[in-house]
Scaffold this motif. Structure first.
Motif, short mmCIF file in Angstrom:
data_model
loop_
_atom_site.label_atom_id
_atom_site.label_comp_id
_atom_site.label_asym_id
_atom_site.label_seq_id
_atom_site.Cartn_x
_atom_site.Cartn_y
_atom_site.Cartn_z
N TYR A 106 0.85 -1.19 0.00
CA TYR A 106 0.00 0.00 0.00
C TYR A 106 0.89 1.24 0.00
N ASN A 107 0.28 2.38 -0.29
CA ASN A 107 0.97 3.66 -0.22
C ASN A 107 0.21 4.59 0.72
N ARG A 108 0.94 5.33 1.53
CA ARG A 108 0.33 6.37 2.36
C ARG A 108 0.44 7.68 1.58
N LEU A 109 -0.69 8.16 1.10
CA LEU A 109 -0.71 9.32 0.22
C LEU A 109 -1.25 10.54 0.95
N ILE A 110 -0.57 11.66 0.79
CA ILE A 110 -1.02 12.92 1.37
C ILE A 110 -1.64 13.77 0.27
N VAL A 111 -2.76 14.38 0.57
CA VAL A 111 -3.45 15.23 -0.40
C VAL A 111 -2.70 16.56 -0.51
N ASP B 164 6.17 10.18 2.26
CA ASP B 164 7.61 10.34 2.45
C ASP B 164 8.29 11.02 1.27
N GLY B 165 7.50 11.44 0.27
CA GLY B 165 8.05 12.16 -0.87
C GLY B 165 8.66 11.28 -1.95
N SER B 166 8.61 9.97 -1.78
CA SER B 166 9.22 9.05 -2.75
C SER B 166 8.36 8.93 -4.01
N LYS B 167 8.93 8.30 -5.01
CA LYS B 167 8.20 8.08 -6.26
C LYS B 167 7.08 7.07 -6.05
N LYS C 53 -9.59 17.12 2.17
CA LYS C 53 -8.91 18.40 2.37
C LYS C 53 -7.40 18.22 2.16
N GLU C 54 -6.75 19.29 1.76
CA GLU C 54 -5.29 19.26 1.61
C GLU C 54 -4.64 18.95 2.96
N GLY C 55 -3.62 18.10 2.92
CA GLY C 55 -2.90 17.73 4.13
C GLY C 55 -3.37 16.43 4.75
N ALA D 90 -3.76 3.97 0.10
CA ALA D 90 -4.21 3.66 -1.27
C ALA D 90 -3.38 2.51 -1.84
N HIS D 91 -3.90 1.93 -2.90
CA HIS D 91 -3.27 0.79 -3.55
C HIS D 91 -3.30 1.05 -5.06
N LEU D 92 -2.21 0.76 -5.75
CA LEU D 92 -2.16 0.95 -7.19
C LEU D 92 -0.99 0.16 -7.76
#
Length: 397
Positions: A50-55, A74-77, A141-143, A148-150
Motif C-alpha cells: 500500500y501507499n500512504r498518500l497525502i493530499v 515520504d516524498g518518494s516516487k 482536504k489538503e494535508g 491507497a493501492h495501485l
C-alpha cells in the motif's frame, strides 16, 4: 554415492562445532544490519502493499467534480502504472470501511518525477447515487493522509493487442483515463493516435474541460458531444453509430469505452451497427448498476426484501441483514465487516467469496467469474445480490 566418515566423535559433534562457530560470528558481527537485497528493494518500490498518500491539492474541475492530487507521504516516487489504470483508496465513513477504485487522470510519467512525483484522481459528486463519491467530494482536504493501492485494471493501450489508432468513447467521469492517455502521448512516452468523443449533458458541466484543452499534441483530439443543448454549436446528441463512423475514419481502429452502464448498453448496439469486431472493443467498468431492477432477469418485486446473510470468517459466524437491492459486498461493509475489493464491477475477483447456501442474482454485465469460480460455487460479492437467506465464506482481514 560415497559418504566420507571422519570418525565417531567428529561426526556426532559436528553440529556442536557449527553452533559454536555461528555464535562466535554473531558475537563479532556489526551491531547494525548490513544486509541488502536489491531485487527485494526494487520489487517493494514497484509493487508496494500500500501507499500512504497525502493530499497536496484539491481543485474544482467542473461544477460537479473535483480533482485530488496525491503524493507519497515520504516524498518518494509512486509505483509505475499504465495510462488508463486505477487507484484504490481506503475510506472509513462511520462504521463502514470500504475501498473505491478511481481511474487515474494524471499521466504515468508524473508519478516518477524527480520532484513532487504525484498521482491524481477526479471524483464527481454522485448526488443520491454515490455513497463514497459524495463523501470524498465533500470532505477531502489538503494535508489529509489516505491509504491507497495501485495500480489496478486492464483499461490501457497494449501495442500487441490494440491498433495504434484509438477512438475513445467517454461519458461523465469516464473521461478521466483518457486524459492520462493524452498526457502520456503528449509527453512522448505512449505511441498512439487518440481521438476521444466525450458525451456530456451540458456544455457548462464538462469535467476536466480546461485540462483537456491544455493537451497540445497533433496525435490527440477531443470532441465534445452535448446531448442537452439543441443550440450547441458543436456535435450534438448521443454517441451514435453515425458520429462514431464520422470520427473513426478508415483503417484499423480500437474502441475504448468508459462511462456509466447505460452508455455501455447503448454503445454495444451502436458499435454492432458498424460491425466492429469484439476484439477491437475495450470497456472499462464503473461499479454495480445504479438500479438492479432494470437488469435483465432480475425477479420483479424482489428488491423490496431484506434477507439474512451469514458471513463465515474462520471459526466466526456473523449474521447481518442484506437488502436484495444491494450487492453482498455493500451489506458486509454496512455491517463493518472488512472485505478487500477492487473494481466493484464483478471483473477483477478480489472480493470473491464462497457461496455455501442461498439463492442469488448476478447481472450478466457484472458476471466476470471464471469457469472455476462457477464450478466450485464462488461469486464476486460486489456484483451478487441475495434473493434469499444466504451463507458465505470470506477471508479474515
Amino acid at each position: 554415492m560415497k559418504v566420507k566418515i571422519k570418525g565417531f566423535l567428529k561426526d556426532i559433534t559436528g553440529s556442536m562445532r557449527a553452533e559454536k562457530r555461528r555464535k562466535t560470528a554473531i558475537k563479532n558481527a556489526s551491531a547494525s544490519s548490513e544486509y541488502s537485497d536489491p531485487i527485494r528493494e526494487v520489487a517493494d518500490e514497484l509493487h508496494p502493499l500500500y501507499n500512504r498518500l497525502i493530499v497536496t491539492k484539491v481543485e474544482e474541475v467542473s461544477p460537479t467534480a473535483k480533482r485530488f492530487t496525491f503524493e507519497n507521504e515520504d516524498g518518494s516516487k509512486l509505483p509505475p502504472f499504465e495510462a488508463g489504470q486505477c487507484l484504490e483508496i481506503d475510506v472509513k465513513i462511520g462504521e463502514t470501511r470500504t475501498t473505491r477504485a478511481y481511474s487515474i487522470c494524471s499521466a504515468p510519467y508524473e508519478a516518477r518525477l524527480e520532484e513532487h512525483p504525484h498521482v491524481a484522481i477526479t471524483v464527481r459528486n454522485g448526488k443520491d447515487d454515490g455513497f463514497v463519491a459524495n463523501y470524498l467530494y465533500a470532505n477531502v482536504k489538503e494535508g489529509e493522509v489516505y491509504t491507497a493501492h495501485l495500480p489496478f485494471g486492464h483499461f490501457y493501450i497494449e501495442p500487441l493487442r490494440d491498433s495504434k489508432k484509438i477512438l475513445g468513447l467517454a461519458g461523465g467521469s469516464g473521461i478521466t483515463p483518457f486524459l492520462a492517455m493524452a498526457k502520456e502521448i503528449e509527453h512522448g512516452t505512449l505511441d498512439a493516435d487518440l481521438t476521444v468523443l466525450y458525451g456530456s449533458v451540458s456544455s457548462k458541466d464538462i469535467i476536466l474541460e480546461k485540462q483537456l484543452a491544455e493537451v497540445k499534441s497533433p496525435r490527440v483530439k477531443f470532441v465534445h458531444v452535448i446531448s442537452g443543448e439543441p443550440d450547441y454549436p458543436g456535435e450534438k446528441g448521443y454517441l451514435s453509430a453515425e458520429i462514431i463512423k464520422k470520427y473513426a475514419g478508415e483503417g484499423d481502429v480500437t474502441y475504448f469505452v468508459c462511462g456509466p452502464l447505460p452508455m455501455y448498453l447503448f454503445l454495444e448496439k451502436e458499435l454492432a451497427k458498424l460491425k466492429v469486431k469484439p476484439r477491437r472493443i475495450r470497456m472499462e467498468t464503473f461499479g454495480a448498476p445504479r438500479d438492479i431492477t432494470k437488469a435483465e432477469g432480475y425477479p420483479k418485486g424482489a428488491e423490496t426484501k431484506v434477507h439474512k446473510l451469514t458471513v463465515v470468517r474462520g471459526l466466526d459466524k456473523t449474521v447481518i441483514e442484506a437488502k436484495a437491492s444491494e450487492p453482498l459486498l455493500v451489506a458486509m461493509e454496512r455491517a463493518g465487516i472488512l472485505v478487500k475489493s477492487g473494481c466493484r464491477s464483478g471483473t477483477c475477483g478480489i472480493c470473491r467469496v464462497k457461496l455455501v447456501s442461498g439463492e442469488v442474482f448476478i447481472p450478466k454485465e457484472g458476471d466476470g467469474r471464471r469457469y472455476a469460480d462457477k464450478e466450485y460455487g464462488y461469486v464476486h460479492s460486489c456484483s451478487t445480490y441475495p434473493l434469499s437467506d444466504c451463507e458465505i465464506i470470506t477471508n479474515i482481514l
